[in-house]
Scaffold this active site. Sequence first.
Site, PDB file in Angstrom:
ATOM      1  N   THR A 150       0.824  -1.198   0.000  1.00  0.00           N
ATOM      2  CA  THR A 150       0.000   0.000   0.000  1.00  0.00           C
ATOM      3  C   THR A 150       0.869   1.263   0.000  1.00  0.00           C
ATOM      4  O   THR A 150       2.007   1.226   0.469  1.00  0.00           O
ATOM      5  CB  THR A 150      -0.890  -0.003   1.260  1.00  0.00           C
ATOM      6  OG1 THR A 150      -1.385   1.303   1.500  1.00  0.00           O
ATOM      7  CG2 THR A 150      -0.119  -0.417   2.504  1.00  0.00           C
ATOM      8  N   ASP A 151       0.299   2.374  -0.457  1.00  0.00           N
ATOM      9  CA  ASP A 151       1.028   3.648  -0.373  1.00  0.00           C
ATOM     10  C   ASP A 151       1.079   4.166   1.069  1.00  0.00           C
ATOM     11  O   ASP A 151       1.827   5.102   1.364  1.00  0.00           O
ATOM     12  CB  ASP A 151       0.398   4.706  -1.303  1.00  0.00           C
ATOM     13  CG  ASP A 151      -1.048   5.044  -0.978  1.00  0.00           C
ATOM     14  OD1 ASP A 151      -1.646   4.410  -0.077  1.00  0.00           O
ATOM     15  OD2 ASP A 151      -1.601   5.955  -1.627  1.00  0.00           O
ATOM     16  N   GLU A 152       0.287   3.534   1.962  1.00  0.00           N
ATOM     17  CA  GLU A 152       0.240   4.028   3.347  1.00  0.00           C
ATOM     18  C   GLU A 152       1.573   3.832   4.068  1.00  0.00           C
ATOM     19  O   GLU A 152       1.819   4.470   5.089  1.00  0.00           O
ATOM     20  CB  GLU A 152      -0.904   3.351   4.117  1.00  0.00           C
ATOM     21  CG  GLU A 152      -2.243   3.623   3.457  1.00  0.00           C
ATOM     22  CD  GLU A 152      -3.447   3.196   4.272  1.00  0.00           C
ATOM     23  OE1 GLU A 152      -3.363   3.168   5.502  1.00  0.00           O
ATOM     24  OE2 GLU A 152      -4.490   2.901   3.650  1.00  0.00           O
ATOM     25  N   TYR A 165      -1.632  -0.813  10.971  1.00  0.00           N
ATOM     26  CA  TYR A 165      -1.758  -1.469   9.663  1.00  0.00           C
ATOM     27  C   TYR A 165      -0.571  -1.143   8.766  1.00  0.00           C
ATOM     28  O   TYR A 165       0.099  -2.041   8.243  1.00  0.00           O
ATOM     29  CB  TYR A 165      -3.069  -1.049   8.982  1.00  0.00           C
ATOM     30  CG  TYR A 165      -3.102  -1.352   7.492  1.00  0.00           C
ATOM     31  CD1 TYR A 165      -3.108  -2.671   7.033  1.00  0.00           C
ATOM     32  CD2 TYR A 165      -3.116  -0.327   6.540  1.00  0.00           C
ATOM     33  CE1 TYR A 165      -3.127  -2.953   5.668  1.00  0.00           C
ATOM     34  CE2 TYR A 165      -3.132  -0.602   5.179  1.00  0.00           C
ATOM     35  CZ  TYR A 165      -3.142  -1.920   4.748  1.00  0.00           C
ATOM     36  OH  TYR A 165      -3.145  -2.199   3.400  1.00  0.00           O
ATOM     37  N   LYS A 178       2.454  -3.550   7.224  1.00  0.00           N
ATOM     38  CA  LYS A 178       2.703  -3.716   5.776  1.00  0.00           C
ATOM     39  C   LYS A 178       4.133  -3.284   5.449  1.00  0.00           C
ATOM     40  O   LYS A 178       4.811  -3.911   4.627  1.00  0.00           O
ATOM     41  CB  LYS A 178       1.700  -2.903   4.956  1.00  0.00           C
ATOM     42  CG  LYS A 178       0.285  -3.422   4.952  1.00  0.00           C
ATOM     43  CD  LYS A 178       0.146  -4.816   4.369  1.00  0.00           C
ATOM     44  CE  LYS A 178       0.436  -4.869   2.881  1.00  0.00           C
ATOM     45  NZ  LYS A 178       0.170  -6.226   2.317  1.00  0.00           N
TER      46      LYS A 178
END
Length: 351
Positions: A134-136, A159, A163
Amino acid sequence: MKRILVTGGAGFIGSAVVRHLIRQTPHQVLVVDKLTYAGNRDNLEPVSNDPRLSFLQADIGDAETMRKAFAEFRPEIVMHLAAESHVDRSIDGPAAFIQTNIVGSFVLLQEALRHYRSLPAAEQAAFRFHQISTDEVFGSLGADGLFSETSPYQPNSPYSASKAASDHLARAWHHTYGLPVVLSNCSNNYGPYHFPEKLIPLMILNALEGKELPVYGTGSNVRDWLHVEDHARALVLIAGNGRIGESYNVGGNAERSNLEVVEAICGLMDALAPDTGIGPRAKLIRFVADRPGHDLRYAIDASKIERELGWRPQESFESGLEKTVRWYLENRDWWGRIRSGVYRGERLGAG
Ligand code: NAD
């Protein structure tokens, strides 16, 4: 024809990948999925009768079962999507995120490496492990700028931290052990079969039922939105043709504030599902306590995947959102089963 092992293939994005692989390619697919609350075999129903698709209900953290799956299926490509994926749930209960996203990814990498080492040289040359992320992991942007493949990792939620950890493991298994890894980081997805705890499906269903539309904080947090089928096409390209050891950012070039997203859904619902008893859906919008640690803005520079692999999104946010609203209106059985049982729309992650 290749053999592709897809972890998390019964989830939102994984099932879009599997439907794409079965419909658009000659490949054989083994889905490995634990079927958590977010996993749903109904998501694979449109392709479930195809003999090229098989399904194994298993935890990626179960080394013995993973070892057997690798030995029997002999995948040439692994697409790793299995994860705990909801930020709000990671605030309420981070343990499952550590277990699946970090420990589970570690076990999967170990078993992929064991399998890779057992292959003859020609098959080793063709093998790929695709880590899907994810870009998060890049943290939060201010008002300007875009995430690129060289942006530093600065995860802020349990989260995104989990990741980020699994991305680092995948990277290390490439650099240290020579496992052929390719990585991708994508922005927020939306589309059919999206579990109704996430912003877009939750708002569509609440608007349909005349319920309040809870918007976190002032609704000014910005995300870049990508239709899930555009993401699935990108992932299949990256898994097959991405350069080993590289990462690719994937995004829709469609930045919207959360409030803009909800207002767009209200407009579509008023047009596509008019209900005189409810009135204009925008009246249902309520600003509620913000998510703790809520990142302000994510935005993606996707020029590398466009340049190297010729990928570009086919849906605009407007076309993709309209298709999505129509899909939810036409597939009440799918979400009705979820809304009446496993998740009823309650607030998660208030901290
Ligand atoms: P999802 O929650 O819809 O699906 C996750 C799937 O993984 C489910 O089918 C679940 O049963 C399975 N799973 C969970 N734990 C497992 C375990 N221990 N063993 C085997 N299977 C397990 O998630 P999603 O939105 O489809 O996301 C898929 C992947 O893409 C994730 O890795 C996520 O981090 C990443 N991603 C998501 C988005 C997004 O907007 N949704 C954006 C970028 C990247």
